[in-house]
Write a protein that holds these residues in place. Structure first.
Motif, PDB file in Angstrom:
ATOM      1  N   GLN A 275       0.826  -1.206   0.000  1.00 29.26           N
ATOM      2  CA  GLN A 275       0.000   0.000   0.000  1.00 29.26           C
ATOM      3  C   GLN A 275       0.864   1.261   0.000  1.00 29.26           C
ATOM      4  O   GLN A 275       0.542   2.253  -0.662  1.00 29.26           O
TER       5      GLN A 275
ATOM      6  N   SER B  72      -6.431   6.297   0.741  1.00 34.25           N
ATOM      7  CA  SER B  72      -5.380   5.271   0.789  1.00 34.25           C
ATOM      8  C   SER B  72      -4.689   5.287   2.146  1.00 34.25           C
ATOM      9  O   SER B  72      -4.384   4.248   2.719  1.00 34.25           O
TER      10      SER B  72
ATOM     11  N   PHE C  84      -4.320   2.453   5.076  1.00 31.69           N
ATOM     12  CA  PHE C  84      -3.000   2.072   5.563  1.00 31.69           C
ATOM     13  C   PHE C  84      -2.923   2.179   7.089  1.00 31.69           C
ATOM     14  O   PHE C  84      -2.403   1.289   7.773  1.00 31.69           O
TER      15      PHE C  84
END
Lengths: 125, 159
Positions: B74, B117, B121
């Motif tokens: 990621q 994102s 994470f």
């Protein structure tokens, strides 16, 4: 295999780096100096002043990132660190990033106003 | 996907510390800056993570390894997206005909994707933190601070 994939991805990233004059004030200044060598003095001076403004914006953002990293590390120093507390830290950096990008857009627009089409092409190709 | 693991800890001590700090610094560097110095830090953090993964016997602590793998993937995806944004923004910006509004829209779109994102994470990191046994915590802080001093002069002066 994951190691190879990672190394390949890093190599690709390095090779794909392209000039980014609006994120790199020193590069912008070099391009302006080269492209505007025959331009009137006041045009060059106004453009260079905008490169100085850009440097100030970028530096300010870097300071906020450094502060964010310090805050992140401090917040990470305990088992109580969690998604919410760390998200709050990054939200502050996000705000500064957003402000910096808005300022960059405005500086670039002022440069569009200062340079005519030929001068712009001489600077950026 | 629930990857929370129990308190049993057969992981090699050094590898565990390296894995956690590598994952943390991967997050920091992927989220914050595109400077050459930070790109190098990200590469080192990923190298640490890769090294730890290679040294841990297969089939042992599969859940923790899955955390580390996911975080690494990621972080790399975030860095790729960040690099792509920087390239797209500058490519559009050097076109004189590009309107300021177009650049702003590009930035806003990327900012939202970036935040999403990162939140995903941080969720992974949250679960990894929860899996850290208490007896490892002071060692983790030592490693964290040592690495922190490399990228943050302020932290370095405190340690």
């Amino acid at each position: 295999m994951p190691v190879l994939a990672t190394l390949s991805a890093i190599a690709l990233l390095r090779n794909s780096s392209q000039p980014q004059p609006f994120f790199d004030p020193d590069l912008l200044r070099e391009l302006l100096a080269d492209g505007l060598s025959d331009a009137p003095d006041d045009t060059l001076a106004e453009s260079m002043a905008l490169a100085v403004d850009l440097k100030s914006v970028v530096e300010r953002y870097r300071v906020s990132v450094d502060s964010g990293i310090d805050a992140y590390i401090n917040a990470s120093q305990g088992p109580g660190a969690n998604k919410e507390s760390l998200s709050r830290i990054f939200a502050v950096v996000d705000q500064e990033r957003s402000k910096a990008l808005n300022r960059i857009v405005r500086i670039r627009q002022r440069l569009v106003d200062v340079l005519d089409e030929q001068q712009w092409k001489a600077v950026f190709g | 996907m629930n990857m929370r693991v129990g308190r049993q800890n057969p992981l090699n001590r050094r590898d565990f510390l390296v894995m956690l700090t590598g994952a943390s610094f991967t997050l920091i560097t992927a989220c914050s800056s595109l400077s050459r110095r930070r790109r190098s830090e990200l590469d080192e953090a990923i190298a640490d993570l890769e090294s730890a993964l290679k040294n841990i016997p297969p089939g042992n602590n599969a859940d923790l390894l899955a955390f580390a793998d996911s975080m690494r993937d990621q972080a790399l995806a975030m860095r790729n997206a960040n690099n792509a944004f920087a390239a797209d923004f500058n490519k559009a910006a050097v076109e004189r005909s590009t309107a300021g509004e177009e650049l702003s829209e590009l930035a806003t779109k990327h900012q939202q994707a970036r935040a999403n994102s990162r939140n995903a994470f941080l969720q992974l990191q949250d679960e990894l933190h929860a899996a850290v046994p208490d007896e490892y915590w002071s060692d983790i802080l030592d490693v964290l601070n040592r690495r922190a001093s490399i990228i943050s002069p302020t932290i370095g002066s405190r340690s």
